[in-house]
Design a protein around this motif. Sequence first.
Motif, mmCIF file in Angstrom:
data_model
loop_
_atom_site.group_PDB
_atom_site.id
_atom_site.type_symbol
_atom_site.label_atom_id
_atom_site.label_comp_id
_atom_site.label_asym_id
_atom_site.label_seq_id
_atom_site.Cartn_x
_atom_site.Cartn_y
_atom_site.Cartn_z
ATOM 1 N N UNK A 164 0.228 18.176 0.170
ATOM 2 C CA UNK A 164 -0.082 18.004 1.591
ATOM 3 C C UNK A 164 -1.253 17.055 1.790
ATOM 4 N N UNK A 165 -2.255 17.151 0.945
ATOM 5 C CA UNK A 165 -3.416 16.271 1.065
ATOM 6 C C UNK A 165 -3.031 14.826 0.762
ATOM 7 N N UNK A 195 -2.141 9.431 3.220
ATOM 8 C CA UNK A 195 -1.282 8.273 3.472
ATOM 9 C C UNK A 195 -0.881 8.188 4.946
ATOM 10 N N UNK A 196 -0.783 9.307 5.630
ATOM 11 C CA UNK A 196 -0.539 9.283 7.072
ATOM 12 C C UNK A 196 -1.700 8.609 7.799
ATOM 13 N N UNK A 252 -3.986 -1.415 4.424
ATOM 14 C CA UNK A 252 -2.704 -1.985 4.851
ATOM 15 C C UNK A 252 -2.823 -3.505 4.941
ATOM 16 N N UNK A 253 -3.916 -3.978 5.508
ATOM 17 C CA UNK A 253 -4.153 -5.419 5.633
ATOM 18 C C UNK A 253 -4.179 -6.088 4.257
ATOM 19 N N UNK A 254 -4.864 -5.465 3.303
ATOM 20 C CA UNK A 254 -4.934 -6.027 1.958
ATOM 21 C C UNK A 254 -3.556 -6.057 1.310
ATOM 22 N N UNK A 255 -2.784 -4.990 1.432
ATOM 23 C CA UNK A 255 -1.448 -4.946 0.842
ATOM 24 C C UNK A 255 -0.587 -6.084 1.376
ATOM 25 N N UNK A 269 7.197 1.904 -0.158
ATOM 26 C CA UNK A 269 7.531 3.297 0.131
ATOM 27 C C UNK A 269 7.147 4.162 -1.061
ATOM 28 N N UNK A 270 6.690 5.377 -0.768
ATOM 29 C CA UNK A 270 6.392 6.351 -1.814
ATOM 30 C C UNK A 270 7.123 7.642 -1.449
ATOM 31 N N UNK A 271 7.843 8.186 -2.421
ATOM 32 C CA UNK A 271 8.608 9.416 -2.240
ATOM 33 C C UNK A 271 8.060 10.477 -3.182
ATOM 34 N N UNK A 272 8.140 11.743 -2.773
ATOM 35 C CA UNK A 272 7.645 12.857 -3.580
ATOM 36 C C UNK A 272 8.791 13.742 -4.049
#
Length: 106
Positions: A16-17, A22-23, A30-33, A42-45
């Motif tokens: 959850x943390x 990431x939320x 984000x600007x740097x990426x 995308x990241x999936x768990x």
Amino acid sequence: MIRKAFTMKVFADCHEEYQRRHDEIWPQMVEMLREYGAQSYSIFLNAQSNTLFAYLEIEDEERWSKTAETEICQKWWTYMKDVMETNEDHSPVTVELKEVFHLGQR
């Protein structure tokens, strides 16, 4: 476009943390990426194995590799080290995945 995929590990009690951070990802991150060529990320768990699967589309591998040298990336790694497996420099432990199939658009 270059497609990259890799896995990472999040600690079992930190799902959850990890999601919350990431939320609320920092606008500077984000600007740097985007500045370093990320077109899609995308990241999936997989909660059963605590495995994170990341999928990334970049413009240039050499340019992308320089993200690790940025101050904001170093700050993000330090921020995330308490919720996931990291290396001594606080970078996430990652396992690069080899693409074995891709169905593109027609």
